[in-house]
Write a protein that holds these residues in place. Sequence first.
Motif, PDB file in Angstrom:
ATOM      1  N   TRP A  44     -14.153   5.637   0.659  1.00 39.38           N
ATOM      2  CA  TRP A  44     -13.778   7.050   0.686  1.00 39.38           C
ATOM      3  C   TRP A  44     -13.509   7.520   2.108  1.00 39.38           C
TER       4      TRP A  44
ATOM      5  N   GLY B 116      -7.181   8.510   5.809  1.00 40.49           N
ATOM      6  CA  GLY B 116      -5.930   8.849   5.144  1.00 40.49           C
ATOM      7  C   GLY B 116      -5.091   7.662   4.704  1.00 40.49           C
ATOM      8  N   LEU B 117      -5.702   6.494   4.623  1.00 43.86           N
ATOM      9  CA  LEU B 117      -4.977   5.314   4.136  1.00 43.86           C
ATOM     10  C   LEU B 117      -5.314   5.121   2.657  1.00 43.86           C
ATOM     11  N   THR B 118      -4.330   5.337   1.793  1.00 48.50           N
ATOM     12  CA  THR B 118      -4.621   5.340   0.353  1.00 48.50           C
ATOM     13  C   THR B 118      -4.174   4.075  -0.369  1.00 48.50           C
ATOM     14  N   GLY B 119      -3.756   3.071   0.388  1.00 47.01           N
ATOM     15  CA  GLY B 119      -3.399   1.810  -0.268  1.00 47.01           C
ATOM     16  C   GLY B 119      -4.611   1.129  -0.887  1.00 47.01           C
TER      17      GLY B 119
ATOM     18  N   LYS C 208      -7.749   1.183  -3.184  1.00 49.12           N
ATOM     19  CA  LYS C 208      -7.912   2.008  -4.388  1.00 49.12           C
ATOM     20  C   LYS C 208      -9.360   2.116  -4.859  1.00 49.12           C
ATOM     21  N   TYR C 209      -9.604   3.222  -5.536  1.00 50.27           N
ATOM     22  CA  TYR C 209     -10.849   3.421  -6.268  1.00 50.27           C
ATOM     23  C   TYR C 209     -10.637   2.958  -7.704  1.00 50.27           C
TER      24      TYR C 209
ATOM     25  N   GLY D 186       0.789  -1.229   0.000  1.00 48.92           N
ATOM     26  CA  GLY D 186       0.000   0.000   0.000  1.00 48.92           C
ATOM     27  C   GLY D 186       0.819   1.276   0.000  1.00 48.92           C
TER      28      GLY D 186
ATOM     29  N   LYS E  38      -1.573  13.678  -1.689  1.00 48.34           N
ATOM     30  CA  LYS E  38      -2.136  14.588  -0.689  1.00 48.34           C
ATOM     31  C   LYS E  38      -1.167  15.747  -0.508  1.00 48.34           C
TER      32      LYS E  38
ATOM     33  N   ILE F 220      -4.862  -2.927   3.359  1.00 47.46           N
ATOM     34  CA  ILE F 220      -3.557  -3.451   2.952  1.00 47.46           C
ATOM     35  C   ILE F 220      -2.464  -2.992   3.914  1.00 47.46           C
ATOM     36  N   GLU F 221      -2.613  -1.773   4.441  1.00 50.83           N
ATOM     37  CA  GLU F 221      -1.580  -1.257   5.353  1.00 50.83           C
ATOM     38  C   GLU F 221      -1.549  -2.055   6.656  1.00 50.83           C
TER      39      GLU F 221
ATOM     40  N   ARG G 139      -9.957   6.326   2.613  1.00 51.66           N
ATOM     41  CA  ARG G 139      -8.976   7.120   1.846  1.00 51.66           C
ATOM     42  C   ARG G 139      -8.915   8.581   2.296  1.00 51.66           C
ATOM     43  N   GLU G 140     -10.079   9.179   2.506  1.00 53.26           N
ATOM     44  CA  GLU G 140     -10.095  10.640   2.695  1.00 53.26           C
ATOM     45  C   GLU G 140     -10.173  11.067   4.154  1.00 53.26           C
ATOM     46  N   GLN G 141     -10.856  10.323   4.992  1.00 50.20           N
ATOM     47  CA  GLN G 141     -10.935  10.731   6.396  1.00 50.20           C
ATOM     48  C   GLN G 141      -9.797  10.098   7.197  1.00 50.20           C
TER      49      GLN G 141
END
Lengths: 729, 153
Positions: B23, B30-33, B35-36, A209, A218, B74-75, B26-28
């Motif tokens: 979302w 903050g874990l972006t691993g 995916k959309y 990830g 960001k 995933i993190e 990802r957005e609140q």
Amino acid sequence: MSQTIEATRRGFLATASAALGAFTLGFRIPEAAAQPAAAATPELNAWVVIHPDDRIVVRIARSEMGQGTLTGLAQLVAEELNADWSKVSTEYPTPGQNLARNRAWGNMSTGGSRGVRESHDYVRKGGAAARMMLVQAAANRWGVPAADCAAAKSMVTHAASGRSASYGSLAAEAAKLAPPTEITLKDPKDWTIAGKPLPRLDTVDKTNGKQVYGADLKLPGMLNAAIRDCPVFGGKLASFDAAAITSRPGVRKVVRVNDSAVAVVADTWWQAKTALDALPVVWDEGPNAQVSSESVAAWLKEGLDAPQAAVGNRVGDARAAIAAAPRKLEAVYGYPHQNHACMEPMNATALWTAERCEVWTPTQNGEAALAATAEAAGLPPARCEVHKIHLGGGFGRRGAVHDWVRQAVAIAKELPGTPVKLLWSREEDMLHGLFHPVTQCKLTAGLDAQGNLTGMHMRISGQSIVASIFPQNIRDGRDPVVFQGLNPDGPEAAIGYSIPNLLIDHAMRNPHVPPGFWRGVNLNQNAIYLECFMDELAHEAGKDPLEFRRSLMQRHPRHLAVLNAAAERAGWGTPAAPVNGLPVHRGLAQTMGFGSYVAACAEVSVTPAGEVKVHRIVAATDCGHAVNPQQIEAQVEGSFVYGLSAALYGECTVKAGRMEQENFDTYPMLRLDEMPKVETVILPSGGFWGGVGEPTIAVAAPAVLNAIFAATGKRIRTLPLKHHDLRRA
Amino acid sequence: MAKLTVNGRVHDVAVDPETPLLWVIREQIGLTGTKYGCGVAQCGACTVHVDGQAVRSCSLPVSAVTEAQKITTIEGLSPDGGHPVQKAWVALDVPQCGYCQSGMIMAAAALLAENPKPSVADIRSGITNICRCGTYNRVQAAVQRAAGTSAAG
């Protein structure tokens, strides 16, 4: 104002740089980058940076989008550098730095399977020059001739005195030396790093990830944007009712984007997307709203017999030979529009001020992205910068045209000093692709009494990518790229058959749907047309498809070698073992494109209910020099997924001027349960450099279609296969 | 204000309850691993575990998840990339562009948790995520390898 911006910029630069890790140089103004080999930078040349602790950073100008070019190019540099591979990492120079340094890194375009094949020479020379400078620095330090020193595994040694020094300890001195003027590259047979199946350098972060894609970026203070462009290509935005959504949570601004789109900017993307969904919009759809796939097909059909056509290949008099032939065969094929459907939708983050504009985006061509940024920003390129980010798929969508970058900059201009990330929804991505060109092809041929091919006419009618994207490259109405795989000869994409009378021509018909370079480009449909028709001719002549082809390929030894390799490995000529009680049938195809020779033999069964199963594909590739064989295998396997997805399911249809397919539920693609076993045979004949990311796609469909004919007696001449009834009569 | 337990930590999130879990992650959080990809549960790029089950988070409203439910992204699959599936992925160099791979790995890990010795047919029918680069054969091989490693270890 400008002070605030500066403070903001510094703040997020630290973050962005950390987020992007080793893959960018972080933020630098171009003026600073214009001074190479600054004191603090242990840069030996544009390609090689060696730190005092022996870490080696290889600069990669091409973009990594999964094809492995990052690792392959690093292998080539490290090979000539005689580097310790375990100490090698990579980074992207920015397009702004390339501009400021007079294109020190050359072409950044990453398409046409050109990553390795068009830059191998100068990147290897970069590695070799750095090695020679390191050796010279050691020789100077020891007061011995450089010729008496040797370099290996990041160490220079002087055998006579037993002295040695690491590259890291020599780099600062070496960087001060003049670069060598004469460089001799290694014979590839002596390679120990290049040519080896080394693991990729970018794998680990893609399993935990940590890999940051553009969609993940960001920046402090960043806002998020969602966009909707007029669904009818060429239509305009008439009006929208911003007041209807401005009170929704998080919404900051509703923005007209150029003349055809509207965007909502909000705190989060989900807020922006849902607000946009609720926004009343009126479009001025224009005359294209009348266009449908049926009207496009009718127009292309007219081109099949039109008197005007640009010639791509002519030998003898094909029309006369066919007219005189005792046996004739004619068939009409067609290939639909398709979307690239990168897994990561289009996105870019832009920060605009009156003085400067920066963009962070996944791009296949950083320089083109910079040009698009500058144009949209209304600033000179020297005051702009693009930070390249690994792509979540490219396939040609993210190369020549940076429509999403222009949009992101246009939105950011409405919010000076605030970074804005524009992310397309999947629906927007499906509706506003640069689609695989739509074409039809009429093939006509004559056979003599013995079943020999005496003449063939191949008339392609349809869309030209070049006319849309690089119109300056159209000469006398002729698009040379239309004839990929059908050219008379040459190192790029030549036909593999000698046909005594041959005419291949193109009647250009450009519908309003914007076309793009779709992985494999025009080789995809051309290989289907030619290779399926070859199969038809062999059948008509009563000959084995392999033997029929071989008789025409004697003067094309490399084409023939891959075809033979695929056929032999698959067991052509011997019956395939049944699977689940169903007979398995084989089909062949071969082509040349992107500088490489490829062939495939597909093994297919068809159930009585008409269900096609592709069990196994043997694929052969001759790409000349094979830089990383395990990555070539990965590209070949992946090519079948892309090619079979297109053959089985891929189709974007036009209704009322817009695309009908808006998501993966109506644009299905191959999944694991349908994936055949793929056996890759690499035949590196050496002496040339061919691409591997694309050519194999083109043989996927025709090999399978020919196998389906062997299984069912049915010729499939239009794709996708899902429309055809293959039930036993 | 909703409470979510993600990778062992409780997060307070203030969002519209209809916001998809993806979302929020990802957005609140903050874990972006994660995916959309499609937003309609077709591609699986957004796959996370909810109480060990593979879930397509793009189509699950955050209001459908309680604090008591354990969400793993995933993190949080392993502290150091040492999950057998991650190790197999690295050993076989599975990813190409990598964008779908978080979802693939999460789907594979959930499959193996439920079925530690899957047959090839189990793997082929059980992993339904989309990969446009075409890593499927290596995905299949890596799941087999992880299953073997799990058994051995």
